[in-house]
Design a protein around this motif. Structure first.
Motif: not given
Length: 1977
Positions: A810-814, A833-837, A853-858, A878-887
């Motif tokens: 997934x990292x290489x995909x992103x 996002x599903x895998x990351x979460x 995450x770095x690659x996605x946000x950059x 989408x990112x906030x919804x699935x990742x903010x809390x867990x981040x």
């Protein structure tokens, strides 16, 4: 008319402009200006570094530059349009300039010079860039150079790290936070650890060979040798040396320098060596005589070896001198280097004691191109390249090499009919196909050009020679076929004119018939015999013959059986030729179609380097076979292709991947291959699930990237050729292939199963396929493939390794091109996002998660500036919804984890935290209002929202931590803060809406306030500490974020209402911390909150004690951290409003009902802050100890007296103790610790752990403190004080029957007594220091102090020390009190002069028989008062006799505490000034001189003097001065009628002066008698002269006979005989020993004894008894202004500026030379102030009753009783005894505890004197009347002093001859009956019950309390007197015995000018501290 400028906005000043016109702006050359308006050749604007000052300047002075204007209008900013590197250079150099000068000031010379060079270099490079004539590449290099230099300088100066892209500074707003973090980290890492180079090179430079037995030319061969495998690693480097041992061609550096290239990291080990073989060229035997033979041979000389590992540690700049060894037997030559390595000493020896090879060796790291750049000189000057044998670790495509190495190993020869063995030499030739010798193709090694032939070594008489010589044959590829090498063997005769006779030859062809070259390895060649004249030119003749024994046919026995053989080893290193037959078979597949199957099978066994050599040919072959017969060979070709692709994955061949890529793009022609490749690939994928062995399938999947490349390229070629036929069929095939892949991926397996591993292999290579698919399919199609493929993976994966690989995929995909496209991103994002979460929730693979995450946000930020705004917003949502809390949870989790061990792990750990933080910041920065609203609405309940807020506030607090980012990442910190404050502003609304009123939640609000406070206080926001340019940049970009947050705090606080009470007093500390930030706006916002807090607290509890206590505690801790400033104090205190709209706190409080308590609190806080600010300033690094100590004392007193904060008080006690201890002020350290000791009691109350003390009982802590204090008193030589504490401890041990410790304590006490008697103590000097002016710290400002100097410190040294401590201070050159202008000046003035201590313990000092060692303690300890005398003339000065008008101004200083104490200096509390009349001054001078004479006579007579010189000099001084008019001057001045008529009130004093003169004559006569007895022979003439002069003196005084009262007593010095004062212990202690009689007081009348100094005086010498004292102490006197009244007609200058005590003062036992220097000092007049002592008034009622003296029940050792309590002497106007007689000794109440008891003294009777004057103890014969005094036994605890003379402080210092200038004037005080009622003279309090008859105990206490407020800190101040210990019988006071009769003396009272106005006693003891309850500290 002035008009605003449009284009002329920015310029640089070309010439300086003074600005002398009206409104002119002064300009310096080089300033940059911003232009606002213009008018007729003038500009108006400002200098950028000072934008507040605007003015006009001529336009001709300005060079205009293009600029870009932001925010046009009033607040516009101008940015020059120029290369960003130039801009950065300019601003950086400006910043450095200021710091560079500071380096010079700080004396950091090294950095100063280095920075200077770098700045010059940058300026030079800047010019190059500005000129713009550089090529593109050169410009790039220059910029790289510049940025490297800038980064270096910034790092050295501790400036910020600059993030850069392509050498330009990055604007943090224009890239994402993740990208910014990546850049910062990359730069930080680069700075931290440069990656180790994988390639290394060895530089060798041959200098010379040093040897005694040279004389022949030499050849030196270097090579690198592997000692582990016993083989050479490199070819040889060859240098020719001349007969002197120097290089033959010094001008050609390439012939003596080489670079051994391409060493791998594995070659840098201990068992790899540089081996040097040295060959000499000359005669066969080294010692042979020169004969006709001119033939020269190559003969062995020596060998040297050095390990490469040694070069890693050695300094590369040094040359190495290698030892040269020779072998013992020549036949061992081939292995001499191995023997040296193995240290087989028996086989070699040094070739000469001083033979050595000098070479420079240096290891260089990095690839060769890098070296060419770094070491340009090396390559331009010339250096030969010496290659490795074989290829380097990494083979580069395009590398051309074709070298054949042949090693001449050994030979076996027959004798050939000779009686001795042969001397064989081999000659080597290379011949081409035509038999012609190839020119220059035989090389002995690099360094020298190749030759046509090569001659081997000659080994003497050896038929089995072993040469091991390597030669290199660089033959071109096209000449290889048909060429051969010929070896000719010759015998070298040492006779026969040295001919070389041919006797055989061998040869070897270089290429075989089938095209393979000579295989590597050892070959045994046949030696063909021939005659010496045989011609070998026709090579075709012998080439038909066999060349190697291995190739001989079996029937050829003749040659096989021959013994003669020759062995060589060949090694080919070629990029074009192969030795592999299978490779050739494959390439020639069309010639042998039947061999295709075998060739394809054998391909896997061929060495990889052979395949990559012929990569393109091999691939053409494979696809050719596939095209022609795909059915038959399809699978095999596919497998071969997979093998080749995987071969290129190997690190050795990875550089050939581009070769394959180029092949696919340009040369690949298999348009039909894609069908077969897809078919075979699908066949393999379908077999995965069922296959048992997965290895091969995994190999296939590993190569899938290139297989897809071939498939796609093949399909494209097909489409091009056919116009896109069969497109649908191709798509179906690909879809089916992916279905097969998805099926195999969806299988659930255990992690260990082969299928799971195969899945992992596929996932690793899958992302590489995307870019290939995109060449044919659309973005959405490819995204669909990827989503379905990744989605097919089982959700509940058992395999951890597979999970990791999935994440990597997934990292290489992103990171792939596919994801960058917004279209595909919306398809892939949910999967990602599903895998990351899932991973982040389980805290697994966080490193990879952070990377994804770095690659996605950059990517998001890049899109933000583009068109797809809604898409980006959706993604953020989408990112906030699935990742903010867990981040947030992840960051919390990893921040609270303990950091793993090991540097690499720790680094990785920090990276993850940093990356997650960057991701969080990037996400928050992308969030808009809508996102925040959706986020907050998404929480289902209040609890969830509360948890979220608590979580995010906590994370923000973590982000603010200083350790979050490296120190120099200011850019990153500012971005972080900007994001935090924006987020907090959004979230504070949610806080107000959801958690106020009835829903109030303390925890969330508390977390919010806490976050706000630490946000404001973080160092990176304290703009005041930054340089102006940095501050300006930050303010322009972000504003002052502290003020924003402060306003937010204020508004939130106002919203709280009655809930504010929840935060009182908890938030006082944090808010106080905010107000300490020196930002006016912020303070004005925050100060009203305190008013609010006080108001609410007042409403709740009626007072604000809580607020006060918290405020004070927090202030202390904050100030000591370095917060706060002067303005801050004013903000609290000032009446006028400061700065902004808010009035000061005081102003607001004044309107309240509780104003009084409020104002009092503010006053206290302000005073505390004054002290704390001083304390903080003093504690800064580099401040001197004196300041630190003074400041700590000031603060400590404040906590005790004003705040009563016991814990703080104790803390500062220990801080002060540490300071003293560090400065080695052990006495002061003891007094300090005593403060804490006094707070404790001897109880068993448990105390908690505190500071460094463990949990223990109060008794134990007090015991520990006692022992520590005693130890420190011992170190500080204050043994008397230690004794008291020892006794107290001993009493405790005794009461607990702890005899073991009791014994130790008694022994310790005894050892202290021994030290008193045996060790010497230095007498300190005392100095008065005045600190005037407003620039001094508060605790010193406009105050005067007395300071105890260091050992051996004199006035000059002390003055210098003070000026060093206060470098800006001005030393005042006069001693007058300064006026108000000095007090109020904005400067520092120091006024320093020496003062004389006035001891308290006169009783001990005046007592006879007390050793000096004991007295010295009382003279300089527990001193409250000091004196300073200044001479002046009143009225008209009589030039004939200046004594008539010489007055003395006497200043007495009284301190707040006695010295020594808790500090080396204390403030002066009271100063008194009296004037001493000329007559009184004369009386004092003569009294002092008489005392001095008596002392010297006594010392001389008791044999205490080592020589008689001091007495001689003193007698000479007085007698000679008298003859020259000394005493006569006084007669002229005071005995004339005029004076007596004009001063009738001085009648008594005149009489007194006359008596003293007579007494002096009497003493002199007696002294001369003593002198006669002891004078050495050589000084007899001087003695005779003195006697003659004495008679003249007597006659001048008109003395013929002494009056009767002088003659009456035969004893006129002291009572008793000399024996009583020699410190003989039995005499002192035994009651019947010598009769010790205490000192008397002398009334002013009848002061002469009636005995005359007659001719039999010498017989009476034995009766003289005096104070035992060393001769040195005689000179411890301070000259008075009446300098040398008897020796000179000149008087002291009236304006004496300093009174430095003489530097002659020293230890009691001083070297002779020092004594003489002092004696000389006595003879010269000095302009020194006079010193004297105050008298002590005593009420007659306070005299103790006689019967008390003998009372044995008195506790002699009770420290609360000092002698004056027990016995009161009669006051006398001239007695030293009367001085401070009733005052407690040893600080205020020191007599009570620490002072060892002094034996009681007998009472004296006599009339009381009205105006008493103290006088030094002179002879006891001057007693007023006879009294019966009981002799006493001196206690063993008696304190010791250094001298009797110094017993009166007056006598310390140097003295002058004649009637000494040591004035003994003292201030007369009211005493006796004149003492007003209620004003009782002070004396120590006895313990209750011990002195029933004492009159003083009841009346004394009230006076103590009212007279002094600050309690003294002394050992004496104890509330619990120790229990009385009865004296042992042997030490009790014996019954009374009559003393010798003493003659009466006239009793005179002093009146007149000496009387003091007031009646209060300056020596009233300090009050004792009030009893306090000690908390459990």
């Amino acid at each position: 008319m002035w008009i605003p400028t449009e284009h002329e906005k920015y310029g640089v000043v070309l010439a300086s402009f003074r600005g002398t016109v009206q409104h002119g702006l002064p300009l310096e050359i080089g300033d940059t200006v911003q232009i606002l308006e213009k008018c007729e050749g003038w500009f108006r604007g400002f200098i950028l570094k000072n934008p507040n000052v605007k003015g006009i300047f001529p336009s001709s002075y300005i060079h205009l530059k293009n600029a870009h204007v932001k925010n046009k209008g009033q607040f516009e900013t101008v940015i020059p349009v120029e290369d960003s590197v130039i801009t950065e250079m300019t601003s950086t150099l400006r910043d450095w300039g200021a710091m560079w000068k500071q380096l010079y000031v700080k004396n950091e010379g090294d950095l100063f010079h280095r920075l200077w060079h770098v700045m010059n270099e940058i300026l030079d490079l800047r010019r190059q860039v500005l000129v713009g004539h550089l090529t593109h590449d050169r410009m790039r290099d220059v910029k790289q150079h510049i940025t490297a230099r800038l980064d270096w300088g910034n790092e050295q100066l501790g400036l910020d790290l600059v993030p850069r892209q392509e050498f330009s500074m990055v604007d943090p707003d224009e890239i994402s936070v993740t990208e910014l973090y990546r850049l910062m980290e990359h730069r930080h890492r680069k700075k931290e650890t440069p990656a180790p180079a994988s390639t290394h090179h060895l530089f060798v430079h041959v200098k010379s060979l040093m040897s005694a037995n040279l004389g022949e030319e030499l050849e030196v061969f270097f090579h690198i040798y592997d000692g582990r495998e016993n083989r050479p690693l490199s070819e040889r480097f060859f240098v020719k040396l001349n007969k002197s041992g120097l290089p033959k061609s010094p001008e050609k550096t390439e012939r003596q320098c080489t670079l051994f290239v391409d060493l791998g990291s594995s070659d840098l080990r201990k068992d790899v060596y540089i081996v040097v073989h040295i060959i000499r060229i000359g005669r066969m035997g080294a010692g042979e005589k020169k004969n006709l033979c001119s033939v020269q041979y190559r003969r062995p000389f020596g060998c040297a070896v050095i390990s490469i590992a040694d070069l890693l540690t050695a300094d590369s700049k040094d040359d190495h001198l290698l030892k040269v060894y020779a072998c013992n037997t020549e036949s061992e030559w081939y292995q001499i280097h191995e023997n040296i390595i193995k240290k087989a000493n028996s086989r070699y020896n040094l070739s000469g004691s001083n033979t050595g090879l000098s070479v420079a060796l240096q290891l260089l790291h990095g690839d060769i191109e890098q070296l060419r750049r770094e070491y340009m000189v090396l390559f331009t000057r010339g250096v030969s390249i010496t290659r490795k044998l074989g290829f380097s670790d990494v083979i580069m495509p395009g590398e051309m090499r074709n070298d054949l190495y042949i090693t001449l190993e050994k030979g076996e020869f027959e004798k050939g009919g000779k009686s001795v063995a042969r001397n064989v030499e081999i000659t080597v030739y290379v011949l081409d196909i035509d038999g012609q010798i190839l020119k220059s193709h035989v090389a002995a090694g690099s360094g020298e050009p190749g030759g046509d032939e090569y001659h081997s070594l000659v080994l003497y008489h050896n038929n089995s020679p072993r040469w091991s010589e390597q030669i290199k044959l660089p033959i071109p590829v096209d000449m290889f076929r048909g060429s051969h090498v010929r070896f000719e063997f010759r015998h070298c005769s040492t006779k026969d004119k040295g001919e070389k006779k041919l006797f055989g030859y061998s040869f070897v062809p270089l290429m075989q018939e089938d095209g393979r070259t000579l295989p590597d390895g050892t070959h045994e060649l046949i030696i063909h015999k021939c005659e010496e004249n045989t011609s070998l030119a026709e090579c075709s003749r012998y080439l038909k013959q066999p060349f190697s024994k291995a190739n001989l046919p079996s029937n050829n026995q003749t040659l096989k059986g021959t013994k003669e053989s020759f062995w060589i080893t060949s090694f080919l290193c070629s990029t074009k030729l192969t030795q592999n037959g299978d490779m050739l078979d494959l390439l020639k597949w069309r010639a042998h179609p039947e061999r295709i199957n075998d060739s394809l099978s054998k391909l896997k066994e061929i060495d990889g380097s052979e395949i990559v050599k012929f990569l393109q040919d091999t691939l053409d072959t494979l696809f050719g076979i596939l095209d022609e017969s795909s059915q038959r060979y399809g699978l095999k070709v596919f497998d071969s292709l997979v093998h080749i692709i995987n071969l290129l994955q190997d690190s050795k061949f990875q550089h050939f991947k581009p070769v394959m890529d180029t092949y696919i793009e340009s040369h690949f022609a298999g348009a039909l291959s894609y069908r077969d490749l897809i078919k075979v690939l699908k066949w393999y994928v379908d077999r995965i699930v069922d296959a048992e062995h997965q290895d091969h399938i995994q190999q296939v999947l590993k190569s899938s990237e290139y297989i897809f490349k071939y498939i796609i390229q093949s399909r494209r070629l097909f489409s091009l050729a056919t116009g896109g036929q069969n497109e649908e069929e191709f798509r179906v095939c690909i879809h089916e292939l992916f279905m097969s892949i998805r099926f195999f991926l969806s299988q659930e397996n255990k992690s260990t199963s082969p299928v799971a591993q195969t899945q992992a292999v596929f996932l690793r290579t899958f992302p590489a396929v995307y870019s290939e698919l995109l060449k044919i399919f659309t973005v959405r199609e490819v995204a669909g493939f990827v989503r379905e493929t990744l989605g097919s993976l089982p959700t509940a994966v058992h395999a951890d390794c597979l999970e990791t690989v999935k994440l990597q995929c997934i990292a290489k995909t992103v990171e792939s091109q596919l994801y960058i496209n917004p279209e595909s991103r919306c398809i892939l994002l949910p999967v990602v996002l599903r895998v990351l979460q899932a991973h982040m929730q389980e805290q697994r693979d966080l490193v990879m998660c952070a990377r994804i995450l770095t690659s996605m946000l950059s990517l998001i930020i890049k899109e933000e500036n583009g068109t797809a705004e809604p898409v980006v917003s959706e993604e953020v949502e989408l990112i906030v919804e699935s990742l903010l809390g867990v981040l947030l949870r992840t960051i919390l989790e990893i921040s609270n984890r303990p950091q793993p061990a090991g540097p690499t792990m720790r680094l990785q750990f920090q990276d993850v935290t940093g990356e997650f933080v960057a991701c969080l910041l990037a996400l928050l920065r992308q969030m808009s209002d809508r996102h925040y609203q959706q986020l907050l609405q998404a929480f289902s309940s209040k609890d969830n929202l509360r948890d979220f807020l608590l979580q995010i506030f906590t994370v923000f607090r973590i982000l603010i931590r200083p350790e979050m980012f490296p120190k120099d990442w200011t850019v990153m910190r500012l971005v972080t803060n900007n994001v935090i404050i924006t987020t907090v502003l959004y979230l504070s609304d949610a806080l107000r809406k959801n958690f106020l009123n009835d829903k109030f939640d303390y925890k969330v609000w508390d977390s919010y306030f806490y976050l706000s406070v630490i946000f404001i206080n973080q160092p990176c926001l304290q703009l005041e500490s930054f340089s102006p340019s940095k501050r300006k940049k930050i303010l322009e970009k972000y504003g002052d974020m502290r003020v924003m947050m402060g306003c937010e705090i204020f508004s939130m606080w106002q919203n709280l209402g009655e809930h504010k009470l929840n935060f009182i007093p908890a938030m006082i500390g944090p808010f106080l911390e905010v107000t300490l930030v020196p930002q006016p706006d912020l303070r004005n916002v925050m100060i009203p909150i305190f008013h609010d807090m006080m108001d609410w607290e007042q409403r709740r509890s009626g007072n604000f004690k809580q607020v006060e206590a918290k405020l004070i505690d927090k202030l202390d801790s904050l100030m000591s951290e370095g917060k706060g400033d002067e303005t801050y104090r004013e903000l609290f205190n000032s009446i006028i409003p400061l700065f902004g709209p808010y009035p000061s706190l005081l102003k607001k409080i004044e309107r309240e009902t509780w104003r009084e308590s409020g104002i009092s609190l503010i006053a206290t806080v302000t005073r505390l802050m004054e002290r704390l600010l001083d304390y903080r300033d003093c504690m800064k690094l580099g401040e001197v100890d004196g300041k630190k100590i003074g400041c700590t004392v000031s603060l400590l007193n404040f906590y005790k007296t004003e705040l009563n904060k016991e814990e703080m008080y104790i803390r500062y006690i220990h801080k002060l103790y540490d300071l003293h201890f560090k400065a080695q002020n052990y006495t002061e350290a003891s007094y300090t610790l005593l403060l804490y000791d006094e707070l404790l009691e001897w109880s068993d109350r448990p105390l908690r752990e505190f500071l460094n003390y463990p949990m223990q009982s109060e008794w134990q802590r007090k015991e520990y403190l006692h022992l520590t204090i005693v130890q420190n008193f011992d170190r500080g030589k204050c043994w008397e004080n230690g004794i008291i504490l020892c006794r107290e401890l001993a009493d405790q041990y005794e009461s607990y029957y702890d005899y073991r410790n009791l014994s130790k304590m008694r022994m310790m006490e005894a050892s202290l007594y021994d030290k008193i008697m045996d060790q010497q103590r230095l007498e300190p000097e005392f100095f008065r220091v005045g600190f005037y002016g407003k620039k001094f710290p508060f605790f010193l400002r406009n105050k005067e102090f007395v300071c105890r100097g260091h050992d051996y410190e004199r006035l000059e040294a002390f003055q210098q020390r003070m000026l060093n401590e206060f470098p800006h201070a001005i030393a005042m050159q006069h001693v007058n009190q300064p006026d108000q202008t000095i007090y109020q000046a904005d400067a520092q003035y120091l006024q320093i002069y020496a003062v004389t201590p006035i001891p308290e313990s006169q009783d001990v000092l005046q007592r006879d028989g007390v050793p000096d060692n004991i007295k010295s303690f009382y003279k300089f300890n527990h001193i409250w008062r000091f004196r300073y005398d200044r001479p002046f003339h009143k009225g008209t000065k009589d030039k004939e006799n200046e004594f008539k008008s010489l007055w003395v101004e006497r200043t007495t200083l009284t301190l707040v505490q006695s010295l020594p104490g808790i500090s080396r200096w204390f403030e002066v509390e009271k100063r008194e000034l009296v004037e001493v009349s000329p007559l009184e001054n004369a009386i004092e001078v003569i009294e002092n001189k008489n005392l001095q004479l008596r002392t010297l006579i006594t010392q001389c007579q008791s044999r205490q003097m080592q020589n008689i010189n001091p007495l001689t000099m003193c007698l000479n001084g007085v007698i000679d001065a008298a003859v020259n008019g000394g005493l006569a001057r006084y007669q002229e001045a005071f005995f004339v009628k005029d004076y007596i008529m004009n001063h009738p009130e001085d009648g008594e004093k005149i009489g007194r002066l006359r008596e003293l003169m007579f007494e002096q004559a009497h003493i002199l006569e007696y002294g001369l008698a003593v002198h006669e007895k002891f004078v050495p022979q050589d000084m007899r003439p001087l003695h005779k002269k003195l006697v003659d002069q004495f008679h003249l003196m007597k006659s001048s005084l008109g003395i013929q006979e002494f009056p009767a009262y002088v003659r009456a007593s035969p004893v006129h010095f002291t009572n008793g005989s000399p024996r009583t004062c020699r410190n003989s212990v039995p005499n002192i202690i035994s009651p019947d020993g010598g009769r010790g009689v205490a000192r008397r007081s002398y009334p002013a009348v009848n002061r002469y004894s009636s005995s005359s100094l007659s001719s039999q005086a010498s017989n009476e010498v034995s009766n003289i008894t005096g104070q035992s004292e060393s001769s040195d102490e005689v000179f411890n006197m301070q000259p008075s202004p009446s300098t040398s009244s008897l020796s000179s007609n000149h008087s002291a200058s009236p304006n004496v500026t300093s009174s430095a005590p003489s530097s002659a003062r020293g230890s009691p036992q001083m070297a002779e030379k020092h004594k003489h220097s002092r004696e000389n000092a006595c003879l010269s007049p000095r302009e020194r102030p006079v010193s004297a002592i105050f008298p002590n008034p005593l009420d007659p009622a306070q005299r103790a009753a006689p019967h008390q003296i003998g009372d044995t029940t008195l506790p002699r050792s009770d420290p609360n009783l000092s002698a004056p309590d027990k016995v009161r002497p009669t006051p006398s106007s001239w007695s030293l005894d009367s001085v401070k007689v009733g005052a407690p000794s040893f600080s205020d109440s020191l007599g009570k505890l620490l002072c060892p008891p002094v034996p009681p003294r007998p009472p004296y009777s006599g009339s009381s004197a009205k105006n008493m004057r103290s006088q030094s103890p002179v002879s006891a014969s001057r007693s007023p009347q006879k009294t019966t005094v009981p002799p006493f036994t001196p206690s063993p605890t008696e304190c010791q002093s250094t001298s009797l003379v110094s017993s009166s402080p007056v006598l310390s210092g140097s003295y002058s001859s004649g009637i000494s200038s040591l004035s003994r004037c003292s201030v007369s005080e009211a005493s006796g009956t004149e003492l007003p009622a209620g004003d009782h003279p002070p004396h120590p309090l006895p313990p209750p019950g011990t002195l029933p008859n004492s009159v003083s105990s009841s009346s004394d206490e009230p006076i103590r309390r009212e007279n002094k407020t600050p309690p003294p800190y002394s050992v004496y101040e104890r509330n619990n007197p120790r229990r009385p210990v009865p004296l042992p019988h042997s030490l009790s006071i014996p019954p009374q015995v009559d003393p010798p009769a003493l003659p009466p003396k006239p009793h005179q009272l002093r009146t007149g000018s000496m009387k003091l106005e007031g009646t209060s006693d300056p020596r009233v003891p300090r009050p004792r501290p009030l009893p306090r309850k000690v908390s459990q500290l």
